[in-house]
Scaffold this active site. Structure first.
Site, PDB file in Angstrom:
ATOM      1  N   GLY A 106       2.356  -1.033  -7.464  1.00  0.00           N
ATOM      2  CA  GLY A 106       2.520  -2.476  -7.580  1.00  0.00           C
ATOM      3  C   GLY A 106       2.022  -3.116  -8.844  1.00  0.00           C
ATOM      4  O   GLY A 106       2.752  -3.853  -9.514  1.00  0.00           O
ATOM      5  N   ARG A 341      -3.049  -7.294   3.540  1.00  0.00           N
ATOM      6  CA  ARG A 341      -2.479  -6.087   4.140  1.00  0.00           C
ATOM      7  C   ARG A 341      -2.914  -5.875   5.584  1.00  0.00           C
ATOM      8  O   ARG A 341      -2.133  -5.398   6.406  1.00  0.00           O
ATOM      9  CB  ARG A 341      -2.852  -4.874   3.288  1.00  0.00           C
ATOM     10  CG  ARG A 341      -2.108  -4.843   1.977  1.00  0.00           C
ATOM     11  CD  ARG A 341      -2.554  -3.705   1.091  1.00  0.00           C
ATOM     12  NE  ARG A 341      -1.725  -3.643  -0.110  1.00  0.00           N
ATOM     13  CZ  ARG A 341      -1.933  -2.799  -1.108  1.00  0.00           C
ATOM     14  NH1 ARG A 341      -2.945  -1.951  -1.055  1.00  0.00           N
ATOM     15  NH2 ARG A 341      -1.131  -2.795  -2.163  1.00  0.00           N
TER      16      ARG A 341
END
Length: 665
Positions: A106, A341
């Site tokens: 990412g 998350r």
């Protein structure tokens, strides 16, 4: 010339005779260099000793510093030390560019403000909040303040960041990131190289490291720390290629061996993520911290576990259930698919539990990208497009990717302060372990607390790898006398290696490893309950006992991968024990994991109400504290202690403490 490439060619060109009777003479002839450097200026000072065993002659080396691990954190620490003039060794069981840093996709967070106004203090706030107030705020302060300069440093090293139209570093949205202390909407803080940021970062750092005269010990497996009188004086390692044993004595040792994701059956980690440094510290009688906090990444490919970056959602991807609903709107009305998350993983699991999962078994959900322009997918997510086709058979421009939460990161590790010094906790006080440092996923600073924000891990690597080098340079000078070790130092490590080499029990290494991984997967997943955790503790303890009954098949010493995998299994078992016992003991829900029998966070105050008039709970009655775990290596008994979370920042006038609150997205 690449120093490590030169190593490889030199090893291939000349192989030593490996019979024990020939070893000593071979080491002493000087026909083979033990220290491989970029420009070859250093001469080997290796000496052979048979003080431990005539069967296993030991080659002794001396350095100012030794770094164990050559991923992002290890390389940054190693060349930082070499740059400061220290005679530095880097021991790695892998060629550096095979380290797991290469798999990060990412990006790396830094408040550069290239997409909108940003401030590192907002990044600090988001990281504290994301940690569920288990992170140490002095370390978080240090990391987030250093972030912009660290990214600029990487740019100056040549890291080819993705760019905006006006040439600035492109920054994408990522989960849990906000503006103006959570009140200004979604932040675009994640600097990236498309969806291959870790690959680019690792190769950039490796290329930079070749400028310096660092000695690489490539494909050497670190067995244990060399501890004397409570100090670390180096490491003992096995050369995988020829089976020789090496004691690397140093004034300072840096552990950067990565995480222990392979304790679980389904994970995004490489097969080499076996918690080697964590286990070395455990065998040295030192504590590990917060190992029960395991991060489940929301989007692993269903059935394969391969990572699908959070950057997909940062670019506009959405999660949908079998009814086509964008279900994250129910669980995180503001952040939606870009909640932290832990929130997204739990939400996905609940959707599946409640019958809204996808596929014939209704056991996963979909990540939809095909509503995005193909040009955007090709430019910003080329690796994901390729991965989805290979591992899921999905064309992301036409159909969704089946995804499921999978083990991704270990928030816990070796306890350190913000300077990278390894800590022990004595009589309620933190004390540094002389000569020992740790950084990267192997360490627990603790900047991630109970849940890491996406794109803070690559930042962790470069900031604290550099911090270790700076800290050593502050306390030592190149050429300082290296403390001595006992003639038989490392004897227990060699005895253990010999025992495993000739192990003739009834259980294969692969069989026992699989049993451990499946037990951890079923007993210590995203949602946990006391009775299942207790059963898991008993199961993992029993499996630890089964290490006595292992059977290995390769009795040689040349490229004995059977032996190396068995050594790695020992390390994984120590990590698994501490993880599941720490999880069973923690009677609350905080961060990544969720206890179904203790659904609330248990702080010193009830932060859902004004704290005025409340009486602070005693330390023993709340759970906003770090777990410290120890293992009796012979019996497998786990002992737990606790240390306070550090709430103060490095400078309260410059960066105010973020008081605990009820987290919401």
């Amino acid at each position: 010339m690449s120093g490590v490439a030169a190593v490889s060619r030199l090893w291939r060109a000349r192989r030593l005779a490996l019979t024990c009777t020939k070893w000593s003479a071979a080491w002493q002839t000087g026909t083979r260099s033990f220290h491989f450097t970029v420009d070859g200026n250093k001469r080997s000072s290796a000496k052979v000793s048979d003080a431990i065993s005539a069967q296993y002659p030991v080659v002794d080396h001396e350095f100012d510093a030794v770094v164990v691990g050559a991923g992002g954190a290890g390389l940054r620490a190693a060349f930082g030390l070499s740059e400061a003039g220290f005679n530095t060794a880097c021991v790695t069981k892998l060629f550096p560019t095979r380290s797991h840093t290469v798999a990060a996709q990412g990006g790396i967070n830094a408040a550069l403000g290239n997409m909108e106004e940003d401030n590192w203090r907002w990044h600090f706030y988001d990281t504290v909040k994301g940690s569920d107030w288990l992170g140490d705020q002095d370390a978080i302060h240090y990391m987030t303040e250093q972030a912009p300069a660290s990214v600029v440093e990487l740019e100056n090293y040549g890291m080819p960041f993705s760019r905006t139209e006006d040439g600035k570093i492109y920054q994408r949205a990522f989960g849990g990131q906000s503006l103006k202390f959570g009140k200004g909407g979604q932040a675009h803080r994640c600097c990236c190289v498309a969806d291959r940021t870790g690959h680019s970062l690792l190769h950039t750092l490796y290329g930079r490291s070749l400028r310096y005269d660092t000695s690489y010990f490539v494909e050497y497996f670190a067995l244990d720390l060399l501890m004397e009188s409570g100090e670390c004086r180096g490491v003992i390692a096995l050369c995988i290629e020829d089976g020789s044993i090496h004691r690397i004595r140093a004034r300072n040792t840096v552990i950067a061996t990565g995480g222990y994701g392979r304790t679980y059956f389904s994970c995004t980690s490489a097969h080499t993520s076996t918690g080697d440094g964590t286990a070395m510290v455990t065998r040295a009688g030192l504590p590990c911290q917060d190992l029960e906090f395991v991060q489940f990444h929301p989007t692993g490919i269903y059935g394969a576990g391969c990572l699908i970056t959070e950057g997909c959602r940062g670019e506009g991807g959405i999660l949908i259930n079998s009814q086509g609903e964008r279900f994250m709107e129910r669980y995180a009305p503001v952040a939606k698919d870009l909640a932290s998350r832990d929130v997204v993983s739990r939400s996905m699991t609940l959707e599946i539990r409640e019958g809204r999962g996808c596929g014939p078994e209704k056991d996963h959900v979909y990540l939809q990208l095909h509503h995005l322009p193909p040009a955007q997918l090709a430019m910003r997510l080329p690796g994901i497009s390729e991965t989805a086709m290979i591992f899921a058979g999905v064309d992301v421009t036409k159909e969704p990717i089946p995804v499921l939460p999978t083990v991704h990161y270990n928030m816990g590790g070796i306890p350190t302060n913000y300077k990278g010094q390894v800590l022990r906790h004595v009589n309620g006080q933190d004390q540094g372990v002389p000569g020992l440092y740790a950084c990267g996923e192997a360490a627990c600073a603790s900047v991630h607390g109970a849940n890491r924000l996406g794109a803070n891990s690559l930042l962790d690597l470069v900031v604290f790898g550099r911090a270790c080098a700076l800290s050593i340079a502050e306390s030592c000078r190149p050429g300082d006398k290296v403390p001595s070790i006992k003639p038989n130092a490392g004897e227990e490590s060699v005895m253990n290696l010999d025992k495993l080499r000739f192990a003739n029990g009834s259980i294969r290494t692969s069989e026992l490893r699989l049993n451990m991984q499946k037990s951890m997967q079923s007993h210590a997943a995203v949602f946990r309950v006391g009775s299942v955790l207790q059963e898991g503790c008993e199961k993992i303890s029993s499996l630890y006992g089964d290490l006595r009954h292992l059977k290995t098949f390769d009795r040689g010493m040349v490229w004995n991968t059977d032996l190396v995998e068995t050594l790695e299994l020992q390390n994984l078992m120590l990590c698994a024990l501490q993880t599941i016992y720490g999880a069973e003991a923690r009677k609350e829900s905080r961060g990544g994991p969720r206890r179904e029998d203790f659904k609330e966070r248990v702080d010193e105050y009830d932060y859902s109400k004004p704290i005025q008039g409340q009486q602070k709970k005693p330390f023993e009655q709340h759970w906003r504290k770090h777990t410290l775990s120890y293992v009796d290596i012979k019996t497998g008994k786990v002992t737990l202690e606790y240390r306070p979370v550090i709430d103060r920042t490095l400078n309260e006038t410059d960066c105010a403490t973020v008081p605990p609150a009820i987290g919401s997205y």
